[in-house]
Structures are given as structure tokens and as C-alpha cells.
Design an enzyme around this catalytic site. Structure first.
Site, PDB file in Angstrom:
ATOM      1  N   ASP A   1     -17.064  36.205  73.245  1.00 42.46           N
ATOM      2  CA  ASP A   1     -17.918  35.198  73.011  1.00 42.46           C
ATOM      3  C   ASP A   1     -18.921  35.341  71.746  1.00 42.46           C
ATOM      4  O   ASP A   1     -19.122  36.448  71.357  1.00 42.46           O
ATOM      5  CB  ASP A   1     -19.088  35.130  74.279  1.00 42.46           C
ATOM      6  CG  ASP A   1     -19.896  33.824  74.243  1.00 42.46           C
ATOM      7  OD1 ASP A   1     -19.703  32.939  73.510  1.00 42.46           O
ATOM      8  OD2 ASP A   1     -20.717  33.941  75.103  1.00 42.46           O
TER       9      ASP A   1
ATOM     10  N   ASP B   1     -19.595  24.199  64.170  1.00 47.61           N
ATOM     11  CA  ASP B   1     -18.078  23.780  64.391  1.00 47.61           C
ATOM     12  C   ASP B   1     -17.331  24.499  63.238  1.00 47.61           C
ATOM     13  O   ASP B   1     -15.900  25.032  63.602  1.00 47.61           O
ATOM     14  CB  ASP B   1     -18.058  22.430  64.068  1.00 47.61           C
ATOM     15  CG  ASP B   1     -18.653  21.623  65.533  1.00 47.61           C
ATOM     16  OD1 ASP B   1     -18.742  22.256  66.471  1.00 47.61           O
ATOM     17  OD2 ASP B   1     -18.694  20.471  65.341  1.00 47.61           O
TER      18      ASP B   1
ATOM     19  N   HIS C   1     -24.998  21.779  63.577  1.00 43.07           N
ATOM     20  CA  HIS C   1     -23.649  21.806  64.595  1.00 43.07           C
ATOM     21  C   HIS C   1     -22.579  21.773  63.652  1.00 43.07           C
ATOM     22  O   HIS C   1     -21.349  22.271  63.876  1.00 43.07           O
ATOM     23  CB  HIS C   1     -23.804  20.627  65.685  1.00 43.07           C
ATOM     24  CG  HIS C   1     -24.870  20.919  66.552  1.00 43.07           C
ATOM     25  ND1 HIS C   1     -24.505  21.547  67.671  1.00 43.07           N
ATOM     26  CD2 HIS C   1     -26.034  20.449  66.942  1.00 43.07           C
ATOM     27  CE1 HIS C   1     -25.420  21.705  68.546  1.00 43.07           C
ATOM     28  NE2 HIS C   1     -26.487  20.993  67.806  1.00 43.07           N
TER      29      HIS C   1
ATOM     30  N   GLU D   1     -18.641  28.477  73.887  1.00 48.02           N
ATOM     31  CA  GLU D   1     -18.241  29.609  72.628  1.00 48.02           C
ATOM     32  C   GLU D   1     -17.472  30.623  73.304  1.00 48.02           C
ATOM     33  O   GLU D   1     -17.254  31.783  72.519  1.00 48.02           O
ATOM     34  CB  GLU D   1     -19.369  30.020  71.914  1.00 48.02           C
ATOM     35  CG  GLU D   1     -20.095  28.940  71.262  1.00 48.02           C
ATOM     36  CD  GLU D   1     -20.783  27.842  71.906  1.00 48.02           C
ATOM     37  OE1 GLU D   1     -21.694  28.580  72.818  1.00 48.02           O
ATOM     38  OE2 GLU D   1     -20.828  26.723  71.776  1.00 48.02           O
TER      39      GLU D   1
END
Length: 310
Positions: free
Chosen positions: A187, A204, A200, A230
Site C-alpha cells: 500500500d 494517478d 489527483h 492504493e
């Protein structure tokens, strides 16, 4: 009409060919070979339309081609679809063909064997290639549809549906062949802060870059999936717990050193990783739960580290 002359009856087309065949055995043999070739080609076309699986279509094709001429091996590549397939046996002499259809390029087919191909034999191969064109196109379209349905569009990793199928398959192999199987769950650390601070789009971009970096260092037999958000899972074929820890630590260091340029900034991230190995007779859910606990402990102990749970 002169006396004493006899008029022979007219011969039909079939009778003419029968007469020629009797007078010319070589031509009769040639006609028989041509008829057999047409029959083989018709059977190839029919057989190839029985499957949409790419590997099976190519296997059927090489198997039926061997009824026309001796061929040892076959290789197929399609760069746009990232596909490379080949038979186990290959020869040093090769003949290659670029395939296409009305919808574009279909890839490259290479026939191999241990002695050179003659001109007549290459003509036979070229006569058979049209039989493959549409079954190959259909198989590629089917493969692309399946890939799209089981692939995370952002990271190009497998999705949860693909994970379920792959994990069950790997467990079956581990039990049947008595080979180890390990799982890494990782993670991103503080990913919300990355999104809040840089947006964001930057998040990404980092997700894609990390996944590309990890895939580049994985073996062909290892598989990676987006588990959710994630969180990601890597299945390590023929790998015990010690080997999985080593692989996880290697991944951790790579990501720690990774830099992602975004606009006028350079973005960094780290990941936490949980590692565990498959235990005999356990179900798929048990190994995922144990990997999840290991990941949780890696985060609790300070993040950017690997934790193994047996």
C-alpha cells in the site's frame, strides 16, 4: 461424307480428363495431390473457427500445417498487443510472414525447422495463411475484450476479478505440483497527502509509475493486481516466504528511490509491504487475510518497510 469413314462419338469434359489421366499418370497424380491439398486447407479453415483462444488457434494451425509439409516449430508475436508465443521445439531455419486483415496488422508468424524450406514448400505455407487470417483476428479481439474486462484501466494491473481467478489457479498448481507460493500485499504511504498537496493527476501519475517500475523488475511468472484504492497484490510463483521477503525488500528500495517529475516539481513516495506464504489446505481468502495483517503491521511499525507473517 466419304465412304468407309467412321465418326467417333463426342467426349464429355469428364471423359476427356479421364482419358488424359489414363494417358498421363503424372498429371493424374498431380490432380490427386491438388485435391488432397484443397481438402486439407478446407479442414484447416473449419478447425480454426472452433476456438477463440489464441494459443489453441495457433496450436491447431501448426498441427494441421504438418499434414501439408514437415514443420518443427512456430512462433507468433504481436507487439501492439504485447504477445509472444512459441512452440517448445524450434529449428534453425526460419521463414517469416507478416499477417494483416481488413482491420489492420495481426502480427508476425515464423515457421522453423531443421532443414531449409524449399520454394514449393513456402508456396504451400502461403496458400495456408489465408485460412488463419480471420480466426486469428477473432482470437485477438476476444483476448483484448477479456483483458479489458480484467484489467485496471489506470495502472494496467489485473483487477479483483483477475486476482480471484489467478489466485485459485496458483493455489491449485501449488497443491498439485507441491511448489511454494507467496503473496506480497503493498500500500502507498500517506497517499492522501500526496493527492492533497499535488492534485489527483499527480497521484494517478505516481500510481502508474510505481506499477510500471515494479512490473519491470518482476519475473514473467509473477502477477500483480490492484486490490482496491492504493492497495496492490503480487503473486509469486514458486517462491517461498524467504524469497518473497527478498523480493519485497527489493521493490521497497526501488520505490523509495523513485522520482516522478510533475509540472515544476519532483514527487516521491514510499510503500509498505506485507508478505506471507501459502499453507497447505488453506483457502484463497486465508492467505489474503494474512497478507493484509502483515501489511497493517508494516504500517503500524512506521511504514516504508516489509513485514512477514507466517
Amino acid at each position: 461424307m466419304k465412304k468407309g469413314m467412321a465418326i467417333a462419338p463426342l467426349l464429355s469434359g469428364a471423359n476427356i480428363f479421364n482419358l488424359i489421366d489414363r494417358l498421363d499418370p503424372a498429371r493424374a497424380l498431380l490432380s490427386e495431390k491438388q485435391a488432397k491439398r484443397r481438402e486439407v486447407l478446407a479442414n484447416i479453415t473449419q478447425d480454426l473457427h472452433t476456438s477463440l483462444e489464441l494459443e489453441e488457434v495457433l496450436y491447431l494451425f501448426i498441427d494441421r500445417i504438418r499434414a501439408l509439409l514437415p514443420v518443427d516449430g512456430l512462433s507468433y508475436s504481436n507487439d501492439s498487443a504485447a504477445i509472444r508465443l512459441s512452440t517448445a521445439i524450434q529449428g534453425e531455419h526460419r521463414v517469416s510472414y507478416q499477417l494483416s486483415s481488413d482491420q489492420g496488422e495481426l502480427g508476425t508468424l515464423v515457421f522453423t525447422r531443421h532443414r531449409p524450406f524449399q520454394t514449393k514448400e513456402m508456396s504451400l505455407l502461403e496458400a495456408a495463411l489465408p485460412c488463419l487470417r480471420y480466426p486469428l483476428r477473432n482470437a485477438l479481439q476476444y483476448r483484448a475484450a477479456l483483458t479489458a474486462a480484467t484489467t485496471d484501466p489506470l495502472t494496467q494491473c489485473g483487477n479483483r476479478q483477475a486476482l480471484d481467478a489467478a489466485l485459485n489457479r496458483e493455489i491449485d498448481l501449488a497443491i498439485r505440483d507441491r511448489i511454494p507460493l507467496s503473496v506480497i500485499m503493498f500500500d502507498f504511504d500517506h497517499f492522501k497527502q500526496l493527492n492533497d498537496n499535488h492534485g489527483h493527476q499527480a497521484g494517478d501519475q505516481m500510481l502508474k509509475l510505481v506499477c510500471q517500475t515494479i512490473r519491470a523488475s518482476m519475473r514473467k511468472t509473477d502477477l500483480m493486481f490492484r486490490y482496491g484504492g492504493e492497495e496492490f497484490i503480487i503473486l509469486l510463483h514458486k517462491t517461498n516466504a524467504e524469497g518473497a521477503v527478498h523480493a519485497a525488500e527489493k521493490i521497497r528500495r526501488k520505490i523509495e528511490a523513485l522520482r516522478s517529475p510533475y509540472q515544476d516539481r519532483t514527487i516521491r513516495t514510499t510503500i509498505s509491504l506485507g508478505v506471507t506464504a501459502f499453507k497447505a489446505k488453506e483457502e484463497a481468502g486465508a492467505i489474503i487475510e494474512r497478507a493484509d495483517r502483515a501489511l497493517y503491521l508494516a504500517k503500524q511499525l512506521g511504514r516504508n518497510q516489509v513485514f512477514r507473517e507466517d
